[in-house]
Design an enzyme around this catalytic site. Structure first.
Site, PDB file in Angstrom:
ATOM      1  N   LYS A  51      -3.667   3.628   3.808  1.00 11.48           N
ATOM      2  CA  LYS A  51      -4.637   3.549   2.734  1.00 11.48           C
ATOM      3  C   LYS A  51      -5.048   2.109   2.445  1.00 11.48           C
ATOM      4  CE  LYS A  51      -1.923   7.157   0.521  1.00 11.48           C
ATOM      5  NZ  LYS A  51      -0.973   7.393  -0.594  1.00 11.48           N
ATOM      6  N   GLY A  52      -4.198   1.162   2.895  1.00 11.53           N
ATOM      7  CA  GLY A  52      -4.311  -0.222   2.439  1.00 11.53           C
ATOM      8  C   GLY A  52      -5.652  -0.891   2.665  1.00 11.53           C
TER       9      GLY A  52
ATOM     10  N   ASP B  21       2.299  -7.755   8.985  1.00 19.00           N
ATOM     11  CA  ASP B  21       3.611  -8.249   8.543  1.00 19.00           C
ATOM     12  C   ASP B  21       4.497  -8.321   9.793  1.00 19.00           C
ATOM     13  OD1 ASP B  21       5.751  -8.900   6.902  1.00 19.00           O
ATOM     14  OD2 ASP B  21       6.120  -6.852   6.267  1.00 19.00           O
TER      15      ASP B  21
ATOM     16  N   ASP C 109      -5.137  -4.129   6.393  1.00 21.04           N
ATOM     17  CA  ASP C 109      -4.984  -4.933   5.179  1.00 21.04           C
ATOM     18  C   ASP C 109      -4.159  -6.185   5.455  1.00 21.04           C
ATOM     19  OD1 ASP C 109      -2.686  -3.407   5.624  1.00 21.04           O
ATOM     20  OD2 ASP C 109      -2.504  -2.677   3.572  1.00 21.04           O
TER      21      ASP C 109
ATOM     22  N   ASP D 149      -0.327  -2.063  -2.046  1.00 13.95           N
ATOM     23  CA  ASP D 149       0.410  -1.400  -3.117  1.00 13.95           C
ATOM     24  C   ASP D 149       1.865  -1.819  -3.185  1.00 13.95           C
ATOM     25  OD1 ASP D 149       1.147   0.009  -0.632  1.00 13.95           O
ATOM     26  OD2 ASP D 149       2.186   1.395  -1.985  1.00 13.95           O
TER      27      ASP D 149
ATOM     28  N   ARG E 270      -3.182  -0.835  -6.148  1.00 10.42           N
ATOM     29  CA  ARG E 270      -4.216  -0.902  -5.106  1.00 10.42           C
ATOM     30  C   ARG E 270      -5.580  -1.232  -5.702  1.00 10.42           C
ATOM     31  NH1 ARG E 270      -2.146   1.213  -0.226  1.00 10.42           N
ATOM     32  NH2 ARG E 270      -0.665   2.930  -0.422  1.00 10.42           N
TER      33      ARG E 270
ATOM     34  N   LYS F 222       0.629 -12.569   7.926  1.00 13.67           N
ATOM     35  CA  LYS F 222       1.805 -13.345   7.486  1.00 13.67           C
ATOM     36  C   LYS F 222       2.284 -14.318   8.558  1.00 13.67           C
ATOM     37  CE  LYS F 222       3.497 -10.556   3.671  1.00 13.67           C
ATOM     38  NZ  LYS F 222       4.569  -9.693   3.115  1.00 13.67           N
TER      39      LYS F 222
ATOM     40  N   PHE G  22       5.700 -10.822  -1.392  1.00 11.79           N
ATOM     41  CA  PHE G  22       5.185  -9.457  -1.411  1.00 11.79           C
ATOM     42  C   PHE G  22       3.939  -9.425  -2.282  1.00 11.79           C
ATOM     43  CE2 PHE G  22       4.768  -4.997  -2.335  1.00 11.79           C
ATOM     44  CZ  PHE G  22       4.968  -4.454  -1.068  1.00 11.79           C
TER      45      PHE G  22
HETATM   46  P1  IMP Z   1       3.663  -4.036   9.882  1.00 12.86           P
HETATM   47  O1  IMP Z   1       2.756  -5.186  10.281  1.00 12.86           O
HETATM   48  O2  IMP Z   1       3.733  -2.940  10.899  1.00 12.86           O
HETATM   49  O3  IMP Z   1       5.011  -4.535   9.421  1.00 12.86           O
HETATM   50  O4  IMP Z   1       3.111  -3.259   8.636  1.00 12.86           O
HETATM   51  C1  IMP Z   1       2.152  -3.742   7.843  1.00 12.86           C
HETATM   52  C2  IMP Z   1       1.981  -2.749   6.704  1.00 12.86           C
HETATM   53  O5  IMP Z   1       3.049  -2.909   5.753  1.00 12.86           O
HETATM   54  C3  IMP Z   1       0.710  -3.107   5.989  1.00 12.86           C
HETATM   55  O6  IMP Z   1      -0.381  -2.376   6.505  1.00 12.86           O
HETATM   56  C4  IMP Z   1       1.049  -2.785   4.553  1.00 12.86           C
HETATM   57  O7  IMP Z   1       0.758  -1.424   4.285  1.00 12.86           O
HETATM   58  C5  IMP Z   1       2.536  -3.003   4.437  1.00 12.86           C
HETATM   59  N1  IMP Z   1       2.823  -4.368   3.907  1.00 12.86           N
HETATM   60  C6  IMP Z   1       3.304  -5.430   4.578  1.00 12.86           C
HETATM   61  N2  IMP Z   1       3.429  -6.521   3.784  1.00 12.86           N
HETATM   62  C7  IMP Z   1       3.006  -6.131   2.559  1.00 12.86           C
HETATM   63  C8  IMP Z   1       2.870  -6.822   1.284  1.00 12.86           C
HETATM   64  O8  IMP Z   1       3.141  -8.031   1.086  1.00 12.86           O
HETATM   65  N3  IMP Z   1       2.402  -6.060   0.247  1.00 12.86           N
HETATM   66  C9  IMP Z   1       2.051  -4.747   0.378  1.00 12.86           C
HETATM   67  N4  IMP Z   1       2.152  -4.079   1.548  1.00 12.86           N
HETATM   68  C10 IMP Z   1       2.625  -4.762   2.623  1.00 12.86           C
HETATM   69 MG    MG Z   2      -0.990  -0.445   5.487  1.00  9.01          MG
END
Ligand code: IMP
Ligand code: MG
Length: 185
Positions: free
Chosen positions: A51-52, A111, A108, A166, A172, A139, A159
């Site tokens: 949803k982000g 990470d 969005d 969210d 959101r 990040k 965070f």
């Molecule tokens: P990754 O890159 O697979 O670890 O996942 C990224 C997802 O984790 C993003 O699409 C967000 O939904 C969530 N996420 C990672 N960091 C944050 C943050 O600082 N705040 C809110 N959601 C986050």
């Molecule tokens: Mg996401």
């Protein structure tokens, strides 16, 4: 001084990291960048990761001075306890064809990068002419292969909430991106 915002209910915002104005200025240039990068012969297809990305996708689509098509995807990651198992499945995948198009996956925030690492090969298999990622925030903990071409901002190691992001499905709808005050835990 923390900030109170009726959209955040009883929670307080420690600080605003990217203001509404920061976001709209940067997204306007990202739209221009994407329009300039896509060859005239290729249709642009934006695929928003829900949803982000919902607010970012809406603003980005309007910032691209070219015709665009839109679709969505919903991914689920499985956790063993608090640790990501690295397993990612698609709960909804785009039914628009990717073949021959300039496909931009709209995220969005990147990470750990786990989600995209798992999903990019799935989309690559559908033979888009180009497959790019556009993330509002990065990040910089990982470098994806291929590297993420369109990045709004480098994000601090905190965070973040707001503008789609969210914490437990809240915040959101904040129009900016910020850090929650600690006593909110
Ligand atoms: P990754 O890159 O697979 O670890 O996942 C990224 C997802 O984790 C993003 O699409 C967000 O939904 C969530 N996420 C990672 N960091 C944050 C943050 O600082 N705040 C809110 N959601 C986050
Ligand atoms: Mg996401």
């Amino acid at each position: 001084m923390t900030l109170s915002d009726p959209r955040a209910g009883d929670h307080r915002i420690e600080r605003i990291v990217f203001s509404e104005e920061d976001l709209s200025n940067r997204i306007r240039s990202l739209g221009e960048e994407i329009a300039a990068a896509a060859p005239e012969s290729e249709e642009i297809l934006l695929i928003g990761m829900l949803k982000g990305s919902f607010l970012f996708l809406a603003d980005l689509a309007r910032a691209i001075p070219r015709p665009v098509k839109l679709d969505f995807m919903v991914a689920a990651s499985y956790y063993a306890g608090t640790v990501s198992s690295g397993e990612v499945t698609l709960k909804y995948e785009p039914d628009t064809s990717l073949k021959g198009r300039f496909v931009v996956i709209v995220e969005d925030i990147i990470d750990s990068g786990t989600t995209l690492k798992r999903l990019l090969p799935v989309f690559e298999a559908q033979e888009p002419a180009h497959l790019e990622v556009c993330t509002l925030l990065h990040k910089r903990l990982v470098t994806l292969d291929p590297p993420t071409r369109f990045v709004g901002f480098d994000a601090p190691p905190a965070f973040l909430v707001g503008y789609g992001l969210d914490y437990a499905e809240q915040f959101r709808n904040l129009p900016y991106i910020g850090v929650l005050a600690i006593d909110d835990e």
